[in-house]
Design a protein around this motif. Structure first.
Motif, PDB file in Angstrom:
ATOM      1  N   VAL A   7       0.832  -1.202   0.000  1.00  0.00           N
ATOM      2  CA  VAL A   7       0.000   0.000   0.000  1.00  0.00           C
ATOM      3  C   VAL A   7       0.872   1.260   0.000  1.00  0.00           C
ATOM      4  O   VAL A   7       1.727   1.440   0.868  1.00  0.00           O
ATOM      5  CB  VAL A   7      -0.945   0.008   1.220  1.00  0.00           C
ATOM      6  N   VAL A   9       0.457   5.632  -0.450  1.00  0.00           N
ATOM      7  CA  VAL A   9      -0.512   6.732  -0.372  1.00  0.00           C
ATOM      8  C   VAL A   9       0.225   8.038  -0.635  1.00  0.00           C
ATOM      9  O   VAL A   9       1.330   8.255  -0.122  1.00  0.00           O
ATOM     10  CB  VAL A   9      -1.200   6.789   1.010  1.00  0.00           C
ATOM     11  N   THR A  42      -1.667   8.102   8.780  1.00  0.00           N
ATOM     12  CA  THR A  42      -1.999   7.887   7.365  1.00  0.00           C
ATOM     13  C   THR A  42      -2.421   6.442   7.133  1.00  0.00           C
ATOM     14  O   THR A  42      -3.375   6.170   6.388  1.00  0.00           O
ATOM     15  CB  THR A  42      -0.805   8.248   6.466  1.00  0.00           C
ATOM     16  N   ARG A  45      -5.959   6.172   8.531  1.00  0.00           N
ATOM     17  CA  ARG A  45      -6.949   6.837   7.675  1.00  0.00           C
ATOM     18  C   ARG A  45      -7.178   6.055   6.393  1.00  0.00           C
ATOM     19  O   ARG A  45      -8.290   6.055   5.850  1.00  0.00           O
ATOM     20  CB  ARG A  45      -6.493   8.267   7.369  1.00  0.00           C
ATOM     21  N   THR A  46      -6.156   5.362   5.923  1.00  0.00           N
ATOM     22  CA  THR A  46      -6.303   4.539   4.723  1.00  0.00           C
ATOM     23  C   THR A  46      -7.147   3.304   5.021  1.00  0.00           C
ATOM     24  O   THR A  46      -8.038   2.933   4.248  1.00  0.00           O
ATOM     25  CB  THR A  46      -4.918   4.134   4.179  1.00  0.00           C
ATOM     26  N   LEU A  51      -8.727   7.889   3.299  1.00  0.00           N
ATOM     27  CA  LEU A  51      -7.766   8.082   2.220  1.00  0.00           C
ATOM     28  C   LEU A  51      -7.805   6.868   1.311  1.00  0.00           C
ATOM     29  O   LEU A  51      -8.045   5.748   1.774  1.00  0.00           O
ATOM     30  CB  LEU A  51      -6.336   8.261   2.770  1.00  0.00           C
ATOM     31  N   LYS A  52      -7.559   7.073   0.042  1.00  0.00           N
ATOM     32  CA  LYS A  52      -7.548   5.981  -0.923  1.00  0.00           C
ATOM     33  C   LYS A  52      -6.096   5.636  -1.269  1.00  0.00           C
ATOM     34  O   LYS A  52      -5.294   6.537  -1.543  1.00  0.00           O
ATOM     35  CB  LYS A  52      -8.305   6.358  -2.204  1.00  0.00           C
ATOM     36  N   PRO A  53      -5.738   4.348  -1.274  1.00  0.00           N
ATOM     37  CA  PRO A  53      -4.377   3.977  -1.678  1.00  0.00           C
ATOM     38  C   PRO A  53      -4.131   4.361  -3.140  1.00  0.00           C
ATOM     39  O   PRO A  53      -5.009   4.210  -3.992  1.00  0.00           O
ATOM     40  CB  PRO A  53      -4.353   2.451  -1.518  1.00  0.00           C
ATOM     41  N   THR A  54      -2.932   4.866  -3.406  1.00  0.00           N
ATOM     42  CA  THR A  54      -2.550   5.107  -4.799  1.00  0.00           C
ATOM     43  C   THR A  54      -2.055   3.823  -5.451  1.00  0.00           C
ATOM     44  O   THR A  54      -2.116   3.673  -6.672  1.00  0.00           O
ATOM     45  CB  THR A  54      -1.462   6.189  -4.881  1.00  0.00           C
ATOM     46  N   GLY A  66     -10.344  -1.297  -0.265  1.00  0.00           N
ATOM     47  CA  GLY A  66      -9.638  -0.063  -0.600  1.00  0.00           C
ATOM     48  C   GLY A  66     -10.508   1.012  -1.223  1.00  0.00           C
ATOM     49  O   GLY A  66     -10.205   2.194  -1.098  1.00  0.00           O
TER      50      GLY A  66
END
Length: 235
Positions: A7, A9, A42, A45-46, A51-54, A66
């Motif tokens: 993961v 972010v 972070t 929050r993911t 938050l969305k994983p990149t 996710g």
């Protein structure tokens, strides 16, 4: 129960997490150690869907979550107690707690059972249930924050820096309660700077630095590691 697979972010162009691989088994209490800004919040929050994983995947109970909304993630069994408590200070303790059980609002008996459970864990909150949450001491406000998260009846509880700003005796009591919550069957992922106290109650731990997981192992292994002792525990 929970697995993060490669993961990453980003906040804009800043990469906050770098290929994080982390897992928590059912019934475990796992600690995430690191300095301020290392990436602990972070990760939380993911996991919570804020938050969305990149890149990579967040899996819970065998499902990829996710892309799920925070609401759906809470319903699936993950609840977060955020750093800084984030209470509604003008509202009563009781109303703060009931809000924590919002996903179960149609089941009044379940809400009543959850309240009984958290008042059993934190008896002082029963005595202060009609007082504004903001009027309580720092330690009592942290109890409200943890109890509010438990009102969702999570399978996995995320605790982000619960000991910050608390007196040593209150911290000791808080960690005993966290240990009890875990013994009663709730998985716990605990982000902490108080490495000594956290490693006393955790089964395993991870260390994060600058968005990278740099070390993992059992609590005993981490306590005995000279670099960990020097950086996080002291002599």
């Amino acid at each position: 129960m929970l697995k993060l697979i490669d993961v990453s972010v980003k906040y804009g162009s800043f990469k906050a997490l770098h290929s994080i691989n982390l897992e928590i088994h059912a019934g475990e209490l796992v600690v995430l150690l690191g300095a301020n800004g290392a990436g602990k919040s972070t990760i939380f929050r993911t996991i919570s869907g804020l938050l969305k994983p990149t890149n990579g995947q967040v899996q819970f109970m065998g499902q990829s979550i996710g892309g799920w909304s925070p609401n759906r993630i809470v319903k699936s069994g993950i609840a977060q107690c955020p750093e800084g408590r984030k209470l509604f200070p003008e509202m009563s303790v009781l109303k703060n707690l009931v809000l924590g059980g919002y996903i179960h609002r149609k089941d009044k008996s379940a809400i009543a059972r959850s309240l009984e459970h958290v008042f059993d864990l934190f008896p002082v909150l029963y005595d202060k249930k009609e007082q504004p949450a903001g009027s309580l001491s720092g330690g009592q406000q942290q109890m409200v924050a943890i109890a509010r998260a438990l009102m969702a009846r999570p399978k996995l509880l995320l605790l982000d820096e619960p000991s910050v700003g608390l007196a040593p005796l209150v911290v000791e009591q808080m960690f005993l309660t966290i240990e009890k919550i875990n013994r009663d069957g709730t998985g716990v992922l605990l982000a902490e700077q108080n490495a000594f106290a956290a490693l006393q109650i955790a089964h395993r731990g991870y260390i994060i630095e600058n968005g990278h997981l740099v070390l993992e192992g059992t609590s005993e292994t981490l306590r005995d590691n000279e670099e960990v002792r020097r950086a996080y525990i002291g002599a």
